[in-house]
Design a protein around this motif. Sequence first.
Motif, short mmCIF file in Angstrom:
data_model
loop_
_atom_site.label_atom_id
_atom_site.label_comp_id
_atom_site.label_asym_id
_atom_site.label_seq_id
_atom_site.Cartn_x
_atom_site.Cartn_y
_atom_site.Cartn_z
N UNK B 1 0.78 -1.21 0.05
CA UNK B 1 0.00 0.02 -0.07
C UNK B 1 1.10 1.29 -0.15
N UNK B 2 0.25 2.39 -0.03
CA UNK B 2 0.85 3.63 -0.01
C UNK B 2 1.73 3.94 1.13
N UNK B 3 2.95 4.44 1.12
CA UNK B 3 3.83 4.51 2.25
C UNK B 3 3.90 5.98 2.36
N UNK B 4 3.80 6.77 1.18
CA UNK B 4 4.17 8.46 1.24
C UNK B 4 3.13 8.89 0.14
N UNK B 22 -7.71 11.87 2.25
CA UNK B 22 -6.16 11.31 2.46
C UNK B 22 -6.23 10.57 3.65
N UNK B 23 -6.85 11.22 4.64
CA UNK B 23 -6.68 10.39 5.97
C UNK B 23 -7.32 9.26 5.86
N UNK B 24 -8.33 9.16 5.37
CA UNK B 24 -8.90 7.66 5.15
C UNK B 24 -8.19 6.75 4.83
N UNK B 25 -7.40 7.14 3.60
CA UNK B 25 -6.44 6.29 2.74
C UNK B 25 -5.27 5.87 3.85
N UNK B 26 -4.72 6.84 4.33
CA UNK B 26 -3.55 6.80 5.21
C UNK B 26 -3.66 5.88 6.40
N UNK B 27 -5.09 6.04 6.99
CA UNK B 27 -5.25 5.16 8.19
C UNK B 27 -5.36 3.74 8.00
N UNK B 28 -5.74 3.46 6.51
CA UNK B 28 -5.67 2.04 6.35
C UNK B 28 -4.55 1.35 6.32
N UNK B 29 -3.46 2.10 6.34
CA UNK B 29 -2.15 1.66 6.11
C UNK B 29 -1.39 1.81 7.55
N UNK B 30 -0.33 0.92 7.83
CA UNK B 30 0.30 1.09 9.18
C UNK B 30 1.14 2.34 9.20
N UNK B 31 2.54 2.34 8.28
CA UNK B 31 3.33 3.39 8.52
C UNK B 31 3.32 4.20 7.26
N UNK B 32 2.16 4.89 7.00
CA UNK B 32 2.13 5.88 5.95
C UNK B 32 2.26 7.24 6.44
N UNK B 33 3.13 8.05 5.75
CA UNK B 33 3.34 9.73 5.86
C UNK B 33 2.66 10.36 4.85
N UNK B 34 1.81 11.40 5.36
CA UNK B 34 1.36 12.52 4.35
C UNK B 34 2.16 13.67 4.12
N UNK B 35 2.59 14.00 3.30
CA UNK B 35 3.20 15.33 3.06
C UNK B 35 2.28 16.24 2.57
#
Lengths: 487, 139
Positions: B1-4, B22-35
């Motif tokens: 899944x998306x990491x960054x 963006x938050x919804x997608x990021x919260x699906x993945x463990x260690x994802x960083x949003x820039x």
Amino acid sequence: MSEKIKQEWFSNIRGDILSGIVVALALIPEAIAFSIIAGVDPMVGLYASFLIAVIISFAGGRPGMISAATGAMALVMAPLMKEHGLNYILAATILTGIIQVIFGVLKIAKLMRFIPRAVMIGFVNSLAILIFMAQVPYFLGISNLTYIFVAITLLIVYVLPRFIKAVPAPLIAIILLTAVSIYSGADLRTVGDLGNITQTLPSFFIPDVPFTFETLQIILPYSIALAIVGLLESLLTATIVDDMTGTESRKNRESRGQGIANIITGFFGGMAGCAMIGQSVINVKSGGRGRLSTLTAGLFLIFLIIVLGDLVVQIPMSVLVGIMIMVSIGTFDWSSFQYLYKAPKSDAIVMLVTVVIVVATHDLSKGVIAGVILSAVLFVAKISTIKVTAKDKNSGTLYEVDGQLFFASVEGFIDSFDFTVKNTNIIIDFSEAHIWDDSAVGAIDKVVLKYRENDNEVTIKGLDSASKRLVEKLAIYTQADPKLSTH
Amino acid sequence: MYKNILLAVDGSDHSLRATKEAVKIASLVGDCTIEVVYVVDYSKAKDEVIHSMGKEELELTRRKKVLPIEEHMKSKNITYNIKILRGEPGPSIVDYANKESFQLVIIGSRGLNTLQEMVLGSVSHKVVKRVKCPVLIVK
């Protein structure tokens, strides 16, 4: 130190040289047009642009900023040219430089903070209006062909940048339309009709003016106005470049640099100039960041004039007019209309007054000074409204004071009390107020003693520590047998 | 899944909606960083400087635009960075996205511009066209 020089000069060589060339191309029509506004030969503006750009690249405090002959300065100089001629312009330019160096040494740049934004908005708007007005005589009622050329120029400069980004659109307009007018033999006024282009480098000479007190009297007012206008636009431009590049600049060094540039320029036959908002934005957008970009702009400009001077005189005035109309539209702050509607009334008035005074006097410095004074007065008026709310308590009255108590607000303060009461408890709460000066303490004395005359008990409370110190030091109501007359 | 993930914002309602996705997608993945990328627009530099009292106020108005986005990320415990770019919004976002090789770019369908295009804002359009990774446009 050498690390800094390396960074400011050579950290972006390719970008700086390319953007410098773009700026030089965009500078030529403006330098000529501003010369015409000032009423001098195009060479005076072209030499000024060359010299100022080159000198400021070494002496300035904001790498990547472009300084040259400008409309703001040309407008201030125009009446001097009309009445006394070129040598007085050059003398005034040198004196302007000296004043700016003094400003730089005295660190006047800090005072920029005191120029309210309403005045700044008024400054750019009136500059835009004046540049536009200066074009009117060159296109209104001359010939239909003039109108057509102005219209085509405007079309080119506004539409072409959508497709061609590398070459400045004004330059394309100039090349294209000059070629058209040469080959069709169109009957248009050209730059050559208004002055000469000499294809030589500038040389040193001392302006031919009598070194008398009278000369000083003539040029000093102009030089002061030029120094103020020049620094205002330069420091504003520096802030814009700071913001665009996310870096800092040395504002006092910039003031000094502007001064040095004007002094030398005056001795080499160029007119006073300053930083240019439009050109500096073009420079940064084209990738210019370092001092090399400004140097390149200056050198390439004079190179072009020496090589292509013969063609420059054939540029039709109507094309320059079109470009200047674009410059004035770009200078005008179009969000001002929204600002007039949204900003506090006093700010809107300051902005309008600045514009009206500049347009009426044709002197940017007068508008700025009037705007600053007016906004200072309005600020005092605003801050001197003090609010006193009375609340009835069972044992008497509680007055809550809200605002700044100082010489300008004491009258309103005293008038808000009701002195007709007798034999009650009066509490005056200063929690939301601040006491600034003698007249404020005097006003408190007056209120307290007036109440006491009618046998009221007065309590003062809620003074902050600074106000308390002032009151304890100066007030007389705390003394045993106070008499107002001692104040 | 998306990491960054690159999230391009300008403080508009659309960018806030993009943030939520963006938050919804990021919260699906463990260690994802949003820039979170905010572009200081060159063409607005003059107006913004003239209309503000000094640098502090300029910075504050920009912070205010990103603030609701930050708050939303914080409340959902998302790891994020804020990146301020300077330049023309479209090309700046595209260059940054391609240079830093993000796995996903999220952007609102349109922004703050008063001159609205019919379907897609011009910045969003440029980003879709030129970014090399997948782009999520949020209506």
